[in-house]
Structure formats: structure tokens, C-alpha cells
Design a protein around this motif. Structure first.
Motif, PDB file in Angstrom:
ATOM      1  N   ILE A 200       0.845  -1.198   0.000  1.00 33.37           N
ATOM      2  CA  ILE A 200       0.000   0.000   0.000  1.00 33.37           C
ATOM      3  C   ILE A 200       0.880   1.248   0.000  1.00 33.37           C
ATOM      4  N   ARG A 201       1.963   1.187   0.768  1.00 36.21           N
ATOM      5  CA  ARG A 201       2.910   2.306   0.804  1.00 36.21           C
ATOM      6  C   ARG A 201       3.495   2.558  -0.586  1.00 36.21           C
ATOM      7  N   LEU A 202       3.818   1.479  -1.304  1.00 31.70           N
ATOM      8  CA  LEU A 202       4.377   1.629  -2.650  1.00 31.70           C
ATOM      9  C   LEU A 202       3.370   2.285  -3.597  1.00 31.70           C
ATOM     10  N   ILE A 203       2.113   1.840  -3.525  1.00 33.01           N
ATOM     11  CA  ILE A 203       1.085   2.410  -4.399  1.00 33.01           C
ATOM     12  C   ILE A 203       0.858   3.881  -4.071  1.00 33.01           C
ATOM     13  N   THR A 204       0.822   4.224  -2.788  1.00 29.28           N
ATOM     14  CA  THR A 204       0.603   5.628  -2.417  1.00 29.28           C
ATOM     15  C   THR A 204       1.812   6.494  -2.751  1.00 29.28           C
ATOM     16  N   ASN A 205       2.956   5.860  -3.000  1.00 30.77           N
ATOM     17  CA  ASN A 205       4.131   6.609  -3.456  1.00 30.77           C
ATOM     18  C   ASN A 205       4.102   6.854  -4.962  1.00 30.77           C
ATOM     19  N   GLY A 206       3.048   6.361  -5.627  1.00 33.09           N
ATOM     20  CA  GLY A 206       2.868   6.685  -7.037  1.00 33.09           C
ATOM     21  C   GLY A 206       3.261   5.605  -8.013  1.00 33.09           C
ATOM     22  N   PHE A 207       3.689   4.446  -7.549  1.00 31.80           N
ATOM     23  CA  PHE A 207       4.037   3.360  -8.471  1.00 31.80           C
ATOM     24  C   PHE A 207       2.758   2.740  -9.040  1.00 31.80           C
ATOM     25  N   SER A 208       2.788   2.435 -10.321  1.00 31.19           N
ATOM     26  CA  SER A 208       1.612   1.880 -10.986  1.00 31.19           C
ATOM     27  C   SER A 208       2.008   0.623 -11.751  1.00 31.19           C
ATOM     28  N   GLY A 209       1.018  -0.247 -11.965  1.00 26.34           N
ATOM     29  CA  GLY A 209       1.344  -1.521 -12.601  1.00 26.34           C
ATOM     30  C   GLY A 209       0.241  -2.036 -13.491  1.00 26.34           C
ATOM     31  N   ILE A 210       0.375  -3.312 -13.823  1.00 26.05           N
ATOM     32  CA  ILE A 210      -0.582  -3.990 -14.686  1.00 26.05           C
ATOM     33  C   ILE A 210      -1.052  -5.255 -13.956  1.00 26.05           C
ATOM     34  N   MET A 211      -2.346  -5.558 -14.069  1.00 27.36           N
ATOM     35  CA  MET A 211      -2.891  -6.768 -13.471  1.00 27.36           C
ATOM     36  C   MET A 211      -3.314  -7.715 -14.583  1.00 27.36           C
ATOM     37  N   ILE A 212      -2.798  -8.954 -14.534  1.00 32.35           N
ATOM     38  CA  ILE A 212      -3.164  -9.949 -15.531  1.00 32.35           C
ATOM     39  C   ILE A 212      -4.000 -11.060 -14.882  1.00 32.35           C
ATOM     40  N   ASP A 213      -4.764 -11.769 -15.706  1.00 37.08           N
ATOM     41  CA  ASP A 213      -5.687 -12.781 -15.195  1.00 37.08           C
ATOM     42  C   ASP A 213      -5.020 -14.127 -14.924  1.00 37.08           C
ATOM     43  N   ASN A 214      -3.833 -14.331 -15.421  1.00 40.95           N
ATOM     44  CA  ASN A 214      -3.189 -15.643 -15.320  1.00 40.95           C
ATOM     45  C   ASN A 214      -2.950 -16.081 -13.879  1.00 40.95           C
ATOM     46  N   ILE A 215      -3.235 -17.348 -13.597  1.00 42.41           N
ATOM     47  CA  ILE A 215      -2.894 -17.953 -12.305  1.00 42.41           C
ATOM     48  C   ILE A 215      -1.462 -18.483 -12.412  1.00 42.41           C
ATOM     49  N   LEU A 216      -0.548 -17.826 -11.707  1.00 46.85           N
ATOM     50  CA  LEU A 216       0.869 -18.169 -11.828  1.00 46.85           C
ATOM     51  C   LEU A 216       1.488 -18.566 -10.493  1.00 46.85           C
ATOM     52  N   TYR A 217       0.677 -18.651  -9.446  1.00 44.80           N
ATOM     53  CA  TYR A 217       1.193 -18.966  -8.115  1.00 44.80           C
ATOM     54  C   TYR A 217       0.195 -19.855  -7.378  1.00 44.80           C
ATOM     55  N   TYR A 218       0.713 -20.834  -6.649  1.00 44.27           N
ATOM     56  CA  TYR A 218      -0.140 -21.794  -5.950  1.00 44.27           C
ATOM     57  C   TYR A 218       0.296 -21.848  -4.486  1.00 44.27           C
ATOM     58  N   ASN A 219      -0.553 -21.329  -3.608  1.00 48.48           N
ATOM     59  CA  ASN A 219      -0.212 -21.255  -2.187  1.00 48.48           C
ATOM     60  C   ASN A 219      -0.744 -22.467  -1.426  1.00 48.48           C
ATOM     61  N   ARG A 220       0.147 -23.084  -0.678  1.00 49.50           N
ATOM     62  CA  ARG A 220      -0.187 -24.290   0.076  1.00 49.50           C
ATOM     63  C   ARG A 220      -0.893 -23.901   1.378  1.00 49.50           C
ATOM     64  N   LYS A 221      -2.056 -24.497   1.613  1.00 51.74           N
ATOM     65  CA  LYS A 221      -2.810 -24.253   2.835  1.00 51.74           C
ATOM     66  C   LYS A 221      -2.418 -25.271   3.903  1.00 51.74           C
ATOM     67  N   HIS A 222      -1.926 -24.784   5.039  1.00 47.32           N
ATOM     68  CA  HIS A 222      -1.641 -25.659   6.179  1.00 47.32           C
ATOM     69  C   HIS A 222      -1.628 -24.816   7.447  1.00 47.32           C
ATOM     70  N   PRO A 223      -1.884 -25.408   8.602  1.00 48.28           N
ATOM     71  CA  PRO A 223      -2.071 -24.632   9.838  1.00 48.28           C
ATOM     72  C   PRO A 223      -0.823 -23.933  10.350  1.00 48.28           C
TER      73      PRO A 223
END
Length: 301
Positions: free
Chosen positions: A181-204
Motif C-alpha cells: 500500500i505504501r508503494l502504491i501511495t508513493n505513485g508506483f503503478s502496474g498492470i494486473m493480468i488474469d493468469n494464475i501463476l502462483y499456488y499457495n499451500r494451505k496448512h495450519p
């Protein structure tokens, strides 16, 4: 990649990095003082592939994910950076797609999607770049409320974005939310793509798993991150009525940390507005209870 006692997961993570279509990368592994056999487990990678580098966190960086990531940032040599977790899997086209997207759009970062898994590993199908939309400071409300989910490992950043914008090493949960959030409020801008490129493992035993199991360290860290975000938004005159309502509504779940009163202190509101939010805070739990009961009745009907 910060790691801590994840010898049972880290090999799969490193293999998914090694299998990247894009070959020009370095993977910096920072051990946060683990006591298992991670060092032995990763030795074959270090010996056979010079792109993997392994370090123990230096004492000048505080223990935890933020300190490890900051150390990794200081060691890194590339122009771009992604923060990977030591128990997840990345798509083989992760770097190739995110890099080509950020280069073609002349953006400061590329945001891509993630998908959770538990035991069954995801199918890593071939993907074609699917551009969605630009992300700018105008999207700050959706980023703060996580309608646009800025997870730690779902963004390729230009490393220059972190010049003077490191992770807050006092935080042990939601540190990436506060930092990004700090980076965005500092004015950095980007692009959002629809591709699923990361898989997070769920564990306790993940940080997120511990948070949802009411680990006090993670819970308290989240309250600290909330206050830092509010302070930042206030200073930049980005704190809308909607966001004030969002944060004050959140505070109801953190009564043991007196979050509501801490939020009011940071906001430093006129007396009348302060009284309005105090009334809102008192009434909201009853409104939520009525809403839940209404939904239950509707389901039964």
C-alpha cells in the motif's frame, strides 16, 4: 525466499523455480534461524545450480519475514524481484509471463493470480498472457480492502520501487499489505493480468494459518499494520469515508487490542465526527447479528 524449518516443503518450491521457462534469474534463500535439516536438503540445489544462493539472516535484520526479505533485497542483483514463500509452488511460466507483461506495459509491477491447494498438486497447464487492467493509486480503496489481493508472492516488482520502501521489520503479519500500500501511495503503478501463476499451500503452520487460528503475535501485528496504513492514507489525504468505515468495522474483531480507540487517536477527528464513529461502533455488532439471523431465517424458508 525467507525460510524457517520448512525442509519438508522447500524442495518442491525450489524445483518449481528451477523449472522456470525464463532462465535468467537468481534465487536468494534467507534462513531465519531454523533448526531442522533445511541446509542439508537444499545442498544439491546449491551445488548443481549457481543461480541458487543461501544465506543465514544477519543480526542487523530483525527475525521474521520482513527482516529476511529486506536482507534478500539488499543482496539481490537483478532489476526485478518477486518474494516467494518456502512452502508454495509457482507456475513454470511465472517469470516469463510476468516479465513480458511488465516490459510491454512499461509498468512498475505486474500483478498475477494465485490459487490455493492442500494435498493435491495443481495442474500446471500452458498459459497465454491475458491482460486485464492497469493498477494505479486510483485503485487504492480496492487494494486496501483486498478486493484486489496484493499477496506477497503475486507481484513482480521493479526493484527500484523498494528504494526507501523496505518492509517494516516490526510486523509479523500483514507486512506485505502495509508495504505494498505504501508503494502504491508513493505513485508506483502496474498492470494486473488474469493468469494464475502462483499456488499457495494451505496448512495450519503457515503465517496465515496461524493468524486464523488466533495466534496473538499475528493478530497483534495485523492491528499494527492497520494503524500504519491509516496513518499513511491520512497523510496523503486518501482516507475516504468508506475506508474509515472499513477500518472501524474491522476493529470490532480486535477488542482485546483496543484497536477502535487507537484508530480514533490516529484519525484525530473533530468531536462531532468522533462521536458519530463511537455510536457506529456500538451499534454495528447488533446490526451484524440481525443481518446474520435474517440470512439464517431466509435459508430455512
Amino acid at each position: 525466499m525467507a525460510t524457517y524449518n520448512r525442509a519438508h516443503f522447500i524442495v518442491e518450491t525450489l524445483l518449481s523455480i528451477q523449472n522456470q521457462v525464463f532462465k535468467d534469474w537468481e534465487c536468494i534463500i534467507i534462513d531465519d534461524g531454523g533448526t531442522d535439516n533445511t541446509t542439508e536438503i537444499i545442498k544439491p540445489f546449491l551445488k548443481s545450480d549457481a543461480r541458487f544462493r543461501y544465506f543465514n539472516r544477519e543480526s542487523t535484520y530483525k527475525k521474521g519475514l520482513p527482516g529476511c526479505r529486506n536482507y534478500g533485497l539488499d543482496l539481490s542483483k537483478g532489476e526485478y524481484v518477486i518474494f516467494f514463500d518456502d512452502d508454495d509452488i509457482i507456475h513454470p511460466q511465472n517469470l516469463s509471463i510476468s516479465f513480458s507483461s511488465i516490459e510491454s506495459s512499461k509498468a512498475d509491477f505486474c500483478h498475477y493470480g494465485k490459487s490455493p491447494f492442500i494435498d493435491t498438486h495443481p495442474e500446471l497447464n500452458n498459459q497465454v498472457v491475458s491482460l486485464n487492467k492497469p493498477i494505479t493509486i486510483n485503485d487504492i480503496q480496492d487494494i486496501v480492502t483486498q478486493k484486489i489481493g496484493f499477496a506477497s508472492c503475486t507481484i513482480l516488482w521493479k526493484k527500484s520501487c523498494f528504494s526507501g520502501n523496505k518492509f517494516n521489520e516490526e510486523l509479523h503479519y500483514a507486512e506485505e499489505w502495509e508495504c505494498y500500500i505504501r508503494l502504491i501511495t508513493n505513485g508506483f503503478s502496474g498492470i494486473m493480468i488474469d493468469n494464475i501463476l502462483y499456488y499457495n499451500r494451505k496448512h495450519p503452520n503457515s503465517n496465515t494459518g496461524e493468524y486464523f487460528n488466533n495466534n496473538p503475535l499475528r493478530k497483534e501485528s495485523y492491528t499494527k499494520a492497520i494503524l500504519l496504513v491509516i496513518q499513511n492514507l491520512k497523510q496523503r489525504q486518501l482516507l475516504s469515508y468508506y475506508l474509515k468505515r472499513y477500518f472501524i468495522s474491522k476493529s470490532i474483531g480486535f477488542k482485546e487490542y483496543n484497536l477502535f480507540m487507537k484508530i480514533l487517536k490516529v484519525l484525530d477527528l473533530p468531536i462531532y465526527e468522533r462521536l458519530q464513529w463511537q455510536v457506529f461502533s456500538k451499534v454495528l455488532p447488533y446490526r451484524l447479528m440481525i443481518y446474520r439471523n435474517k440470512r439464517l431465517i431466509e435459508k430455512k424458508i
